[in-house]
Design a protein around this motif. Structure first.
Motif, PDB file in Angstrom:
ATOM      1  N   THR A 136       0.847  -1.186   0.000  1.00  0.00           N
ATOM      2  CA  THR A 136       0.000   0.000   0.000  1.00  0.00           C
ATOM      3  C   THR A 136       0.882   1.234   0.000  1.00  0.00           C
ATOM      4  O   THR A 136       2.084   1.162   0.292  1.00  0.00           O
ATOM      5  CB  THR A 136      -0.935   0.015   1.225  1.00  0.00           C
ATOM      6  N   SER A 154      -6.187   2.024   5.665  1.00  0.00           N
ATOM      7  CA  SER A 154      -7.354   1.154   5.529  1.00  0.00           C
ATOM      8  C   SER A 154      -7.086   0.134   4.439  1.00  0.00           C
ATOM      9  O   SER A 154      -6.706   0.497   3.320  1.00  0.00           O
ATOM     10  CB  SER A 154      -8.598   1.981   5.186  1.00  0.00           C
ATOM     11  N   LEU A 155      -7.257  -1.141   4.766  1.00  0.00           N
ATOM     12  CA  LEU A 155      -6.974  -2.183   3.778  1.00  0.00           C
ATOM     13  C   LEU A 155      -7.845  -3.410   4.007  1.00  0.00           C
ATOM     14  O   LEU A 155      -8.376  -3.623   5.104  1.00  0.00           O
ATOM     15  CB  LEU A 155      -5.487  -2.565   3.826  1.00  0.00           C
ATOM     16  N   GLU A 156      -7.992  -4.194   2.956  1.00  0.00           N
ATOM     17  CA  GLU A 156      -8.669  -5.483   3.040  1.00  0.00           C
ATOM     18  C   GLU A 156      -7.624  -6.588   3.124  1.00  0.00           C
ATOM     19  O   GLU A 156      -6.654  -6.583   2.360  1.00  0.00           O
ATOM     20  CB  GLU A 156      -9.564  -5.721   1.815  1.00  0.00           C
ATOM     21  N   ARG A 157      -7.819  -7.515   4.047  1.00  0.00           N
ATOM     22  CA  ARG A 157      -6.875  -8.621   4.165  1.00  0.00           C
ATOM     23  C   ARG A 157      -7.592  -9.877   4.656  1.00  0.00           C
ATOM     24  O   ARG A 157      -8.663  -9.803   5.272  1.00  0.00           O
ATOM     25  CB  ARG A 157      -5.733  -8.263   5.108  1.00  0.00           C
ATOM     26  N   ARG A 228     -12.172 -12.506   4.169  1.00  0.00           N
ATOM     27  CA  ARG A 228     -11.661 -11.178   3.803  1.00  0.00           C
ATOM     28  C   ARG A 228     -12.415 -10.107   4.582  1.00  0.00           C
ATOM     29  O   ARG A 228     -13.640 -10.043   4.523  1.00  0.00           O
ATOM     30  CB  ARG A 228     -11.809 -10.947   2.305  1.00  0.00           C
ATOM     31  N   ILE A 229     -11.686  -9.267   5.298  1.00  0.00           N
ATOM     32  CA  ILE A 229     -12.296  -8.190   6.069  1.00  0.00           C
ATOM     33  C   ILE A 229     -11.502  -6.905   5.843  1.00  0.00           C
ATOM     34  O   ILE A 229     -10.341  -6.935   5.443  1.00  0.00           O
ATOM     35  CB  ILE A 229     -12.342  -8.508   7.580  1.00  0.00           C
ATOM     36  N   ARG A 230     -12.153  -5.774   6.087  1.00  0.00           N
ATOM     37  CA  ARG A 230     -11.478  -4.469   5.982  1.00  0.00           C
ATOM     38  C   ARG A 230     -11.121  -3.989   7.381  1.00  0.00           C
ATOM     39  O   ARG A 230     -11.955  -4.007   8.297  1.00  0.00           O
ATOM     40  CB  ARG A 230     -12.365  -3.448   5.272  1.00  0.00           C
ATOM     41  N   GLU A 231      -9.883  -3.559   7.534  1.00  0.00           N
ATOM     42  CA  GLU A 231      -9.398  -3.100   8.834  1.00  0.00           C
ATOM     43  C   GLU A 231      -8.572  -1.836   8.667  1.00  0.00           C
ATOM     44  O   GLU A 231      -8.050  -1.548   7.584  1.00  0.00           O
ATOM     45  CB  GLU A 231      -8.540  -4.184   9.506  1.00  0.00           C
ATOM     46  N   ASN A 232      -8.445  -1.099   9.759  1.00  0.00           N
ATOM     47  CA  ASN A 232      -7.582   0.079   9.811  1.00  0.00           C
ATOM     48  C   ASN A 232      -6.332  -0.256  10.609  1.00  0.00           C
ATOM     49  O   ASN A 232      -6.421  -0.746  11.738  1.00  0.00           O
ATOM     50  CB  ASN A 232      -8.312   1.261  10.450  1.00  0.00           C
ATOM     51  N   HIS A 254      -1.704 -10.682   4.653  1.00  0.00           N
ATOM     52  CA  HIS A 254      -2.766 -11.688   4.649  1.00  0.00           C
ATOM     53  C   HIS A 254      -2.395 -12.849   5.575  1.00  0.00           C
ATOM     54  O   HIS A 254      -1.229 -13.249   5.675  1.00  0.00           O
ATOM     55  CB  HIS A 254      -2.979 -12.235   3.235  1.00  0.00           C
TER      56      HIS A 254
END
Length: 390
Positions: A136, A154-157, A228-232, A254
């Motif tokens: 990122t 903020s990213l999806e992993r 898969r979830i989005r987290e900060n 991941h």
């Protein structure tokens, strides 16, 4: 000159490789590219082998050193500038001596006495699955870089499925050993050549390296064990980073199937343009415009810096193009050793239009001859300096 390759790529490794994996990879490279193995080759092939061996040796010299490896993982080649530059031009030594000195007794081989049958002992332990890395970008202002800051990314992993705990099934009894690799996660490939038997390993095609087969998969994750979830994520940026630098946050990538090793989060620095300053390394550059009367009579001006304006005296007769240096007003170094400087170029503004009185006053002053440049006076140094540009 070809662009230098990533050290992990040179040795065929992924970031996070263990010391044993690094040693093993370098051993394979040394066996393949050492000049002792290419004495009967053409000159062109000998040159290729020599360069490959140098490249692998440089990679190993950095990745085998914990301190250098940590700096390389965080800042890439910029973090190990000058490291791994051993001079190999005075001879390589024999391959057996090299391997015995570095790897004596490694992996149960008890030293190296020749090439025949190398790589044939002991088999391979099961490899723990590793999650993929995430890359990122973080945009930073010069002010943020100067002091260091904390950014939220903020990213999806992929994370372990909450229903099955990352196992891929709710019942442990539904997990059995992969029949293809017998739970090793990889399959063995044997080939024979002039130099002896060579054994390589690849990921098992049936279990994809997990060593396990799920017969009753979890409905939520379909047996993958991942969701898969989005987290900060909060990222602490050290002071002095530069555009293009890459920071590595271990384990923030991941998650891996079967509760393996998490991948890394690779944060690439993007430096935003500044409206006043240009940056070159740790130094900053700016321009300051003053009036012709200020240049002639001298004055005191306010020069903007990242910490606030600084007063500076302008001597009478200051020429347009004069550079003022403010020591220590540049950017900090990432290794915490001092700061760069701020270079300010003085530009004298010449008005395009004058009213009648202003023009008459200037003509009266010019008639005295003091406004006409004379290379034979104190301006000789200026003329000589400027003439070098033409």
């Amino acid at each position: 000159m070809a662009e230098k390759r990533d050290y992990y790529e040179v040795l065929g490794l992924q970031k996070g490789a263990t010391d044993d994996e690094i040693k093993s990879a370098y051993r394979k490279a040394a066996l393949k590219w050492h000049p002792d193995r290419h004495v009967d080759d053409s000159e062109a092939d000998k040159k290729v082998a020599e360069e490959k061996f140098k490249e692998a040796s440089e990679a190993y010299s950095v990745l085998s050193d914990p301190d250098k490896k940590a700096k390389y993982d965080q800042f890439g080649f910029a973090g190990v500038s000058g490291a791994g530059q051993q001079d190999w031009s005075q001879g390589f030594g024999s391959l057996n001596d090299l391997l015995n000195n570095i790897f004596g007794g490694f992996g149960g081989f008890g030293g190296f006495s020749g090439f025949g049958g190398f790589g044939g002992g002991g088999g391979q332990a099961q490899r723990t699955p590793r999650g993929r890395d995430i890359r990122t970008r973080v945009k930073l202002t010069l002010e943020e870089i100067a002091t260091g800051c904390e950014k939220t990314v903020s990213l999806e992993r992929l994370k372990p499925c909450p229903d099955c705990g990352g196992k891929g099934t709710k019942n442990s009894s539904d997990i059995r050993t992969c029949p293809t690799c017998n739970g090793q996660g990889q399959v063995q490939n044997v080939s024979t050549s002039f130099f002896g038997r060579s054994i390589t390993y690849s990921v098992c095609p049936q279990c994809q390296g997990t060593g396990k087969i799920v017969s009753n998969p979890c409905r939520r994750c379909s047996g993958s064990g991942l969701e898969r979830i989005r987290e900060n994520i909060k990222v602490r940026i050290p002071a002095g980073v530069e555009d293009g630098m890459q920071m590595t946050l271990r384990g923030e990538g991941h998650s891996a199937a079967g509760n393996g090793i998490n991948g890394d989060l690779l944060v690439v620095i993007e430096e935003l343009p500044h409206d006043k300053f240009k940056r070159d390394g740790n130094n900053l550059f700016a321009t300051q415009v003053i009036g012709i009367d200020q240049a002639i009579l001298g004055c005191e001006i306010q020069i903007p810096t990242l910490e606030g304006p600084v007063s500076k005296k302008i001597e009478p007769g200051t020429q347009s193009g004069t550079v003022i240096v403010l020591r220590g007003k540049g950017m900090p170094s990432t290794n915490s050793y001092g700061r760069g400087d701020l270079y300010v170029k003085i530009l004298v503004w010449i008005p395009r239009k004058l009213d009648r009185k202003e023009r008459q006053a200037l003509e009266d002053l010019a008639a005295k001859g003091n406004l006409k440049p004379d290379p034979n006076r104190e301006d000789r140094a200026l003329f000589e300096k400027e003439s070098k540009y033409f």
